[in-house]
Design a protein around this motif. Structure first.
Motif, PDB file in Angstrom:
ATOM      1  N   LEU A 193      32.663  70.955  11.899  1.00 31.07           N
ATOM      2  CA  LEU A 193      33.859  71.860  12.190  1.00 31.07           C
ATOM      3  C   LEU A 193      35.030  71.136  12.755  1.00 31.07           C
ATOM      4  O   LEU A 193      36.193  71.399  12.297  1.00 31.07           O
ATOM      5  CB  LEU A 193      33.122  72.529  13.274  1.00 31.07           C
ATOM      6  N   SER A 194      34.741  70.356  13.691  1.00 32.87           N
ATOM      7  CA  SER A 194      35.906  69.628  14.376  1.00 32.87           C
ATOM      8  C   SER A 194      36.768  68.846  13.415  1.00 32.87           C
ATOM      9  O   SER A 194      38.126  69.231  13.328  1.00 32.87           O
ATOM     10  CB  SER A 194      35.453  68.593  15.522  1.00 32.87           C
ATOM     11  N   PRO A 195      36.440  68.021  12.465  1.00 31.37           N
ATOM     12  CA  PRO A 195      37.445  67.182  11.848  1.00 31.37           C
ATOM     13  C   PRO A 195      37.897  68.218  10.620  1.00 31.37           C
ATOM     14  O   PRO A 195      39.169  68.081  10.021  1.00 31.37           O
ATOM     15  CB  PRO A 195      36.285  66.132  10.889  1.00 31.37           C
ATOM     16  N   LEU A 196      37.269  69.375  10.268  1.00 32.67           N
ATOM     17  CA  LEU A 196      37.465  70.206   9.230  1.00 32.67           C
ATOM     18  C   LEU A 196      38.690  71.007   9.803  1.00 32.67           C
ATOM     19  O   LEU A 196      39.752  71.458   9.219  1.00 32.67           O
ATOM     20  CB  LEU A 196      36.228  71.449   8.977  1.00 32.67           C
ATOM     21  N   LEU A 197      38.650  71.727  11.092  1.00 34.79           N
ATOM     22  CA  LEU A 197      39.803  72.331  11.636  1.00 34.79           C
ATOM     23  C   LEU A 197      40.939  71.512  11.702  1.00 34.79           C
ATOM     24  O   LEU A 197      41.878  71.886  11.413  1.00 34.79           O
ATOM     25  CB  LEU A 197      39.273  72.623  13.123  1.00 34.79           C
ATOM     26  N   VAL A 198      40.997  70.338  11.775  1.00 35.91           N
ATOM     27  CA  VAL A 198      42.205  69.403  11.851  1.00 35.91           C
ATOM     28  C   VAL A 198      42.622  69.327  10.395  1.00 35.91           C
ATOM     29  O   VAL A 198      44.054  69.621  10.402  1.00 35.91           O
ATOM     30  CB  VAL A 198      41.775  67.734  12.106  1.00 35.91           C
ATOM     31  N   GLN A 199      41.762  69.367   9.402  1.00 38.67           N
ATOM     32  CA  GLN A 199      42.402  69.092   8.176  1.00 38.67           C
ATOM     33  C   GLN A 199      42.878  70.595   7.654  1.00 38.67           C
ATOM     34  O   GLN A 199      43.837  70.694   7.017  1.00 38.67           O
ATOM     35  CB  GLN A 199      41.131  68.927   7.423  1.00 38.67           C
ATOM     36  N   ILE A 200      42.245  71.352   7.976  1.00 35.47           N
ATOM     37  CA  ILE A 200      42.850  72.902   7.549  1.00 35.47           C
ATOM     38  C   ILE A 200      44.164  73.285   8.155  1.00 35.47           C
ATOM     39  O   ILE A 200      45.056  73.725   7.548  1.00 35.47           O
ATOM     40  CB  ILE A 200      41.605  73.903   8.362  1.00 35.47           C
ATOM     41  N   SER A 201      44.265  72.803   9.347  1.00 33.13           N
ATOM     42  CA  SER A 201      45.435  73.064  10.107  1.00 33.13           C
ATOM     43  C   SER A 201      46.548  72.353   9.547  1.00 33.13           C
ATOM     44  O   SER A 201      47.700  72.976   9.066  1.00 33.13           O
ATOM     45  CB  SER A 201      45.399  72.799  11.614  1.00 33.13           C
ATOM     46  N   LEU A 202      46.514  71.168   9.190  1.00 32.49           N
ATOM     47  CA  LEU A 202      47.341  70.140   8.510  1.00 32.49           C
ATOM     48  C   LEU A 202      47.722  70.912   7.005  1.00 32.49           C
ATOM     49  O   LEU A 202      48.654  70.643   6.467  1.00 32.49           O
ATOM     50  CB  LEU A 202      47.083  68.623   8.352  1.00 32.49           C
ATOM     51  N   MET A 203      46.733  71.224   6.391  1.00 26.56           N
ATOM     52  CA  MET A 203      46.558  71.702   5.104  1.00 26.56           C
ATOM     53  C   MET A 203      47.519  73.235   4.877  1.00 26.56           C
ATOM     54  O   MET A 203      48.051  73.347   3.968  1.00 26.56           O
ATOM     55  CB  MET A 203      45.193  72.150   4.592  1.00 26.56           C
ATOM     56  N   LEU A 204      47.505  73.837   6.085  1.00 24.01           N
ATOM     57  CA  LEU A 204      48.029  75.382   6.106  1.00 24.01           C
ATOM     58  C   LEU A 204      49.547  74.678   5.974  1.00 24.01           C
ATOM     59  O   LEU A 204      50.404  75.677   5.188  1.00 24.01           O
ATOM     60  CB  LEU A 204      47.754  75.871   7.435  1.00 24.01           C
ATOM     61  N   ALA A 205      50.167  73.991   6.649  1.00 24.86           N
ATOM     62  CA  ALA A 205      51.294  73.403   6.623  1.00 24.86           C
ATOM     63  C   ALA A 205      51.830  73.239   5.132  1.00 24.86           C
ATOM     64  O   ALA A 205      52.847  73.229   4.644  1.00 24.86           O
ATOM     65  CB  ALA A 205      51.530  72.329   7.636  1.00 24.86           C
ATOM     66  N   ALA A 206      51.044  72.094   4.817  1.00 22.99           N
ATOM     67  CA  ALA A 206      51.213  71.652   3.203  1.00 22.99           C
ATOM     68  C   ALA A 206      51.157  72.872   2.244  1.00 22.99           C
ATOM     69  O   ALA A 206      52.132  72.815   1.489  1.00 22.99           O
ATOM     70  CB  ALA A 206      50.089  70.676   2.806  1.00 22.99           C
ATOM     71  N   ALA A 207      50.163  73.745   2.300  1.00 21.35           N
ATOM     72  CA  ALA A 207      50.439  74.876   1.604  1.00 21.35           C
ATOM     73  C   ALA A 207      51.557  75.764   1.657  1.00 21.35           C
ATOM     74  O   ALA A 207      51.974  76.130   0.702  1.00 21.35           O
ATOM     75  CB  ALA A 207      49.045  75.697   1.810  1.00 21.35           C
ATOM     76  N   LEU A 208      51.863  76.018   2.719  1.00 24.92           N
ATOM     77  CA  LEU A 208      53.094  76.618   3.034  1.00 24.92           C
ATOM     78  C   LEU A 208      54.339  75.966   2.287  1.00 24.92           C
ATOM     79  O   LEU A 208      55.029  76.878   1.664  1.00 24.92           O
ATOM     80  CB  LEU A 208      53.277  76.788   4.462  1.00 24.92           C
ATOM     81  N   LEU A 209      54.539  74.863   2.600  1.00 27.69           N
ATOM     82  CA  LEU A 209      55.715  73.857   1.881  1.00 27.69           C
ATOM     83  C   LEU A 209      55.498  74.075   0.144  1.00 27.69           C
ATOM     84  O   LEU A 209      56.535  74.304  -0.337  1.00 27.69           O
ATOM     85  CB  LEU A 209      55.531  72.596   2.158  1.00 27.69           C
ATOM     86  N   ALA A 210      54.107  73.996  -0.123  1.00 29.20           N
ATOM     87  CA  ALA A 210      54.004  73.991  -1.938  1.00 29.20           C
ATOM     88  C   ALA A 210      54.192  75.386  -2.022  1.00 29.20           C
ATOM     89  O   ALA A 210      54.792  75.394  -3.326  1.00 29.20           O
ATOM     90  CB  ALA A 210      52.672  73.394  -1.999  1.00 29.20           C
ATOM     91  N   GLU A 211      53.702  76.378  -1.520  1.00 32.32           N
ATOM     92  CA  GLU A 211      54.051  77.615  -1.994  1.00 32.32           C
ATOM     93  C   GLU A 211      55.471  78.080  -1.979  1.00 32.32           C
ATOM     94  O   GLU A 211      56.120  78.470  -2.783  1.00 32.32           O
ATOM     95  CB  GLU A 211      53.311  78.543  -0.839  1.00 32.32           C
ATOM     96  N   ALA A 212      56.350  77.521  -0.886  1.00 32.35           N
ATOM     97  CA  ALA A 212      57.665  77.684  -0.982  1.00 32.35           C
ATOM     98  C   ALA A 212      58.266  76.970  -2.147  1.00 32.35           C
ATOM     99  O   ALA A 212      59.126  77.558  -2.736  1.00 32.35           O
ATOM    100  CB  ALA A 212      58.379  77.209   0.392  1.00 32.35           C
ATOM    101  N   ALA A 213      57.977  75.719  -2.468  1.00 29.23           N
ATOM    102  CA  ALA A 213      58.371  74.938  -3.491  1.00 29.23           C
ATOM    103  C   ALA A 213      58.090  75.731  -4.801  1.00 29.23           C
ATOM    104  O   ALA A 213      59.156  75.995  -5.699  1.00 29.23           O
ATOM    105  CB  ALA A 213      57.805  73.771  -3.538  1.00 29.23           C
ATOM    106  N   LEU A 214      57.126  76.195  -5.091  1.00 26.38           N
ATOM    107  CA  LEU A 214      56.663  77.044  -6.234  1.00 26.38           C
ATOM    108  C   LEU A 214      57.523  78.259  -6.477  1.00 26.38           C
ATOM    109  O   LEU A 214      57.896  78.564  -7.699  1.00 26.38           O
ATOM    110  CB  LEU A 214      55.020  77.184  -6.376  1.00 26.38           C
ATOM    111  N   SER A 215      57.703  79.006  -5.394  1.00 28.54           N
ATOM    112  CA  SER A 215      58.468  80.166  -5.243  1.00 28.54           C
ATOM    113  C   SER A 215      59.729  80.087  -5.630  1.00 28.54           C
ATOM    114  O   SER A 215      60.309  80.807  -6.267  1.00 28.54           O
ATOM    115  CB  SER A 215      58.073  81.006  -3.928  1.00 28.54           C
ATOM    116  N   LEU A 216      60.247  78.880  -5.036  1.00 26.77           N
ATOM    117  CA  LEU A 216      61.642  78.465  -5.132  1.00 26.77           C
ATOM    118  C   LEU A 216      62.002  78.254  -6.625  1.00 26.77           C
ATOM    119  O   LEU A 216      63.060  78.561  -7.157  1.00 26.77           O
ATOM    120  CB  LEU A 216      61.800  77.371  -4.476  1.00 26.77           C
TER     121      LEU A 216
END
Lengths: 314, 342, 291
Positions: free
Chosen positions: C205-228
């Motif tokens: 769970l702990s390493p997963l939480l780290v990864q999920i948090s960083l991934m949310l940032a990446a996904a937000l950027l990627a979503e913005a790029a695709l929507s753009l």
């Protein structure tokens, strides 16, 4: 060293084959029948059958893949579904722009990241370190496409130093080439530079406490050599690793940046072919991207051998 | 008297190589400034091997690093004293001059041969770069010199081994390479910080033989930092014993072993494993070296000393003459009769 | 908090990890900022001064005014209101992509790490293949095949991101799996599911939480790029990336329309990243202690 390269190639080639299979399989995701699309408006069943024959869709999937792969190895990726332009020549025509942009961006990222990271890592806790660390956090988070827009606003619109859009081949003059690329390349470079800076900072701070750095000091070498030769070569390994990851991401970024800056590169081709669902073109672009990235990974792996002599013998 | 002349303004006699006088070094800790060296004085003559002995935490390594200005700063700072290399005060000279001296006039060998060589460069390159730096020599001359010194320290096939990387060397060979590196500019003084501690016994005695023959052939002075009195007996001319950041005793090797004048030295001697004696029992001094931010009042060894009296803790004890060419820092110097090594 | 702990005695590592995280001031501030952004976005229907599509034609492309605090766009729509509504879409989109990545990556990672063997090897090579491509490019290729739109785009992103979670979960699983007490537990015939649930998941769970948090940032950027690019969220639905794309066309007249969505994205990704870094630091000390 040659052995290292050969061994890496042995890993890369099977991966490339798997990658190509994934790329080809994307076709299966396409809803509807590509033969219907190719056959034109209101096709007769005969036209559809002819199109199916032409596309080789009567063969089993794996056979279709094999044909595609054999052609792809000979740089024949088929033709665009829309204007029948051969995919290979379309990509070849656009590759120089993308490579220019990518290489320039990576150069900026390395210079900026290594310089900032080294300065910060030499004096952990100093104001330089704090400024660099803070900038790196922000640099990782800001959207690169937004940075591109802001750069256009600041340096092309409000202060017209550089052109806002367009691309000029390097043959037409290095200066105009560079002036067109500087804004998009900087936009792409910010995030990788930030990541490289972080990694360099950590690696340098770590290496500077090593015994061999003290040995280098005790030999009376000038500070520049202690840091530039003895510390940086050892700090390079983790930095090179993130460089590979960041190069991958940066190449993804070219799609958006080429669109924003109207650069006629492979990224723009990717966008238009995705938008028009021109699958042969999409596949060609994907394969090109994959080859480019695997090549970079290969270089990264081989550079391990340079930075760490122990790797050479393994 | 060779040591402890704190107010002598310049270097001394012609054969005197290095004189440290009243050197004070502090370290910034979470407890504030901690005094790590509390006025250390010692000197070394041309071609002399001086043993600097003490437990870890006694300040012997900091003394060695101070000579070359290598005490990390922060957290360290030199807060007093002088280090005379002939008539140059190394605590005063500018950094560029210090870098000319390092590796050239004074060089250093470290404890950990495994980590003291840079894994990313060939052994030859690391030797040759020192030579090129100080002798303005070409790359070719540098490699030539590297082969010469590697040969000198007994690396077989030096001409090929010069292109090897540190990980292709054994621990003993790496230490030889470190010595070769230290020798390549014919320094007048080598500071060897526990150069044999990390090595096994056979290799250890080979390295000691090597250092001895270097002194004989080149006439280099050596400051040999160690916690091992056995090694000192084998190698050194004179001994300086440190405890808690101070010199507690200094004497010619033979005299020190026969008749220690400081209780700490006596303790060290009795802790030495006795060669040849089957019933060797290893005595050790009870207690620990004091932390630099919690130095005892008066005699710093007091709390661990068998001969401790209340008066010992009243005021700092001075280093006093204790016979021909020797000194000791003990409040009860005149009354005590200590046991030497048998 | 403490009552909770007694019911789950097998997860002290996670609790200590979260306690460490709470002492990290930067990460805590980031968490508060993120909570604010989320709350403001979610309560857009209540807080937003204007509705999503309300147009104020006389005040098109206005700068900040008392009526429109952050100005209006080319149709005279209120920027502040649209930013708030767009936040809902962007956050939900990033969340969806990461949720899909979790659904795909975590079970497969557990399976590969627990079972090992050929299955592990195959899944590992699959992950290698997916990770060869830049996330945005592969997501675009999937969109090319399936067609544009928010759901397709986020499924594509989820698939593309899943190997990262797969790898983290797999290696964490593998290391726990090799612990003596787990080996012993397996040898006395404890069912695999029970071992995974009781021994392995808490450690993953702990390493997963780290990864999920960083991934949310990446996904937000990627979503913005695709929507753009018009491949993700399609107008008239606003998302931060979409607003940025539309704003760019007005950059010469109203640069505010570019500044604002970008700042919104940057603040949110920065928060996710800092939280992720904070979690990682907390985790880092934890593992070092264990070594």
């Amino acid at each position: 060293m040659l052995l290292l390269i050969a061994r890496r190639l042995l890993v890369t080639i099977p991966l490339l084959i798997l990658v190509s299979f994934l790329i080809y399989s994307l076709i299966a995701l396409v809803p509807g029948d590509p033969a219907v699309t190719l056959a034109g408006q209101d096709p007769t069943p005969e036209q559809i059958a002819a199109a199916r024959e032409e596309l080789g869709l009567t063969d089993p999937f794996i056979v279709q893949y094999w044909h595609w792969l054999v052609n792809a190895v000979q740089l024949d990726f088929g033709a665009s579904l829309f204007n029948s332009e051969p995919v290979a020549s379309a990509i070849a025509a656009r590759l120089p722009a993308t490579l220019s942009l990518t290489v320039l961006a990576l150069l900026i990222a390395i210079l900026l990241g290594v310089a900032a990271g080294t300065l910060a890592g030499l004096r952990p806790g100093s104001w330089i370190d704090r400024v660099a660390t803070f900038s790196a956090s922000v640099g990782v988070a800001v959207p690169y496409f937004w940075v591109g827009m802001i750069l256009v606003l600041l340096f092309a619109i409000q202060t017209p130093l550089f052109p806002a859009i367009g691309y000029v081949p390097i043959g037409d003059g290095v200066l105009t080439w560079a002036s067109h690329l500087i804004l998009p390349a900087t936009a792409l470079a910010i995030a990788p530079a930030a990541v490289i800076a972080r990694q360099t900072r950590a690696a340098v701070a770590n290496v500077m406490t090593e015994d061999y750095v003290r040995t280098a000091e005790a030999k009376g070498l000038p500070r520049s050599r202690v840091v530039g030769k003895h510390a940086l070569k050892n700090a390079a390994l983790p930095v090179v690793t993130v460089f590979g990851i960041e190069a991958n991401r940066l190449i993804g970024g070219t799609v958006v940046i080429e669109q924003l800056f109207a650069i006629p590169g492979v990224g723009q081709l990717a966008f238009t072919s995705v938008f028009s669902r021109d699958m042969p073109m999409v596949q060609g672009v994907l394969l090109t991207t994959a080859v480019l990235i695997l090549l970079i990974n290969l270089l990264v792996d081989v550079s391990y051998g340079y930075f760490n002599p122990r790797v050479r013998q393994l | 008297m060779r040591t402890g002349q704190p107010n002598q303004p310049t270097g001394g006699t012609a054969s005197e190589l290095l004189r440290i006088s009243e050197l004070r070094v502090d370290f910034a800790t979470e407890h504030g400034w901690a005094n790590v060296l509390g006025g250390v004085s010692l000197d070394i003559h041309d071609g002399e091997i001086v043993g600097l002995v003490g437990e870890s935490g006694s300040g012997k390594t900091v003394t060695g690093l101070s000579i070359l200005g290598l005490v990390p700063s922060p957290p360290g700072r030199t807060s007093g004293g002088h280090i005379w290399l002939h008539d140059e005060d190394l605590t005063e000279v500018a950094e560029p001059r210090l870098r000319q001296i390092r590796g050239n006039e004074i060089s250093m060998i470290f404890q950990e041969p495994m980590t003291s060589l840079n894994p990313a460069f060939t052994v030859g390159d690391q030797i040759s770069e020192t030579f090129r730096r100080h002798r303005r020599a070409s790359r070719k001359q540098g490699t030539q010199r590297a082969v010469e010194v590697l040969d000198l320290v007994g690396i077989p096939n030096a001409a090929t081994r010069v292109h090897a990387y540190p990980h292709e060397f054994s621990g003993g060979m790496r230490q030889r390479a470190m010595i070769a590196m230290a020798l390549c500019c014919d320094p007048r003084l080598i500071i060897a910080d526990e150069p044999t501690t990390a090595l096994d016994v056979t290799v250890q005695s080979q390295i000691l033989d090597l250092l001895r023959s270097m002194r004989a052939e080149i006439g280099t002075g050596i400051l040999f930092i160690t916690h091992d009195l056995g090694v000192v007996a084998e190698l050194c001319d004179r001994v300086v014993v440190m405890y808690g950041g101070e010199v507690v005793e200094t004497a010619p090797v033979h005299d020190l072993f026969q008749l220690p004048r400081h209780p700490y030295t006596e303790g060290l001697l009795s802790a030495m494993p006795q060669l040849g004696s089957r019933t060797a029992k290893l005595a050790s001094i009870p207690g620990h070296t004091p932390e630099p931010w919690a130095m005892p009042n008066g005699c710093r060894f007091g709390p661990r000393c068998t001969y401790h009296q209340e008066s010992c803790s009243e005021s700092p004890v001075a280093l006093e003459s204790a016979g021909t060419e020797r000194q000791a820092r003990c409040a009860r110097l005149a009354e005590l009769n200590l046991r030497g090594a048998s | 908090m403490s009552d909770h702990a007694i019911e789950h005695p097998q997860a002290p590592g996670l609790r200590r990890f979260l306690r460490r995280f709470r002492t990290n001031r930067t990460a805590l501030v980031a968490a508060v900022v993120l909570a604010l952004v989320t709350i403001i976005s979610l309560s857009a229907p209540l807080l937003a001064p204007y509705s999503l599509h309300e147009i104020d034609v006389p005040n098109r492309l206005s700068g900040p005014t008392p009526e429109h605090w952050l100005g209006t766009d080319s149709l005279g729509r209120d920027t502040l209101s649209r930013l708030m509504y767009a936040g809902q879409v962007s956050l939900a989109a990033a969340g969806l992509a990461v949720a899909i990545a979790i659904v795909l990556g975590v079970p497969l990672g557990l399976l590969a790490g627990y079972r090992g063997g050929v299955l592990d090897w195959l899944l590992g090579r699959g992950a290698d293949v997916l990770m060869t491509f830049p996330a945005v490019v592969l997501a675009m290729a999937i969109i090319a095949a399936t067609g544009p739109g928010l759901t397709n785009a986020m499924i594509a992103l989820g698939v593309v991101y899943s190997p990262r979670l797969f790898r983290v979960v797999r290696s964490a699983t593998l290391s726990v799996r090799q612990e003596t007490y787990v080996e012993a537990s397996i040898s006395i015939g404890t069912p695999a599911l029970s071992i995974i649930a009781r021994r392995i998941l808490p450690n993953v769970l702990s390493p997963l939480l780290v990864q999920i948090s960083l991934m949310l940032a990446a996904a937000l950027l990627a979503e913005a790029a695709l929507s753009l690019l018009g491949l993700g969220v399609v107008p008239p639905t606003p998302s931060w990336g979409g607003l940025l794309g539309v704003g760019f066309t007005e950059i010469r007249t109203t640069p505010l329309l570019v500044w604002l969505p970008g700042i919104a994205i940057a603040i949110t990704t920065l928060s996710f990243n800092l939280i992720g870094d904070g979690l990682r630091d907390a985790l880092g000390r934890e593992t070092r202690k264990g070594d």
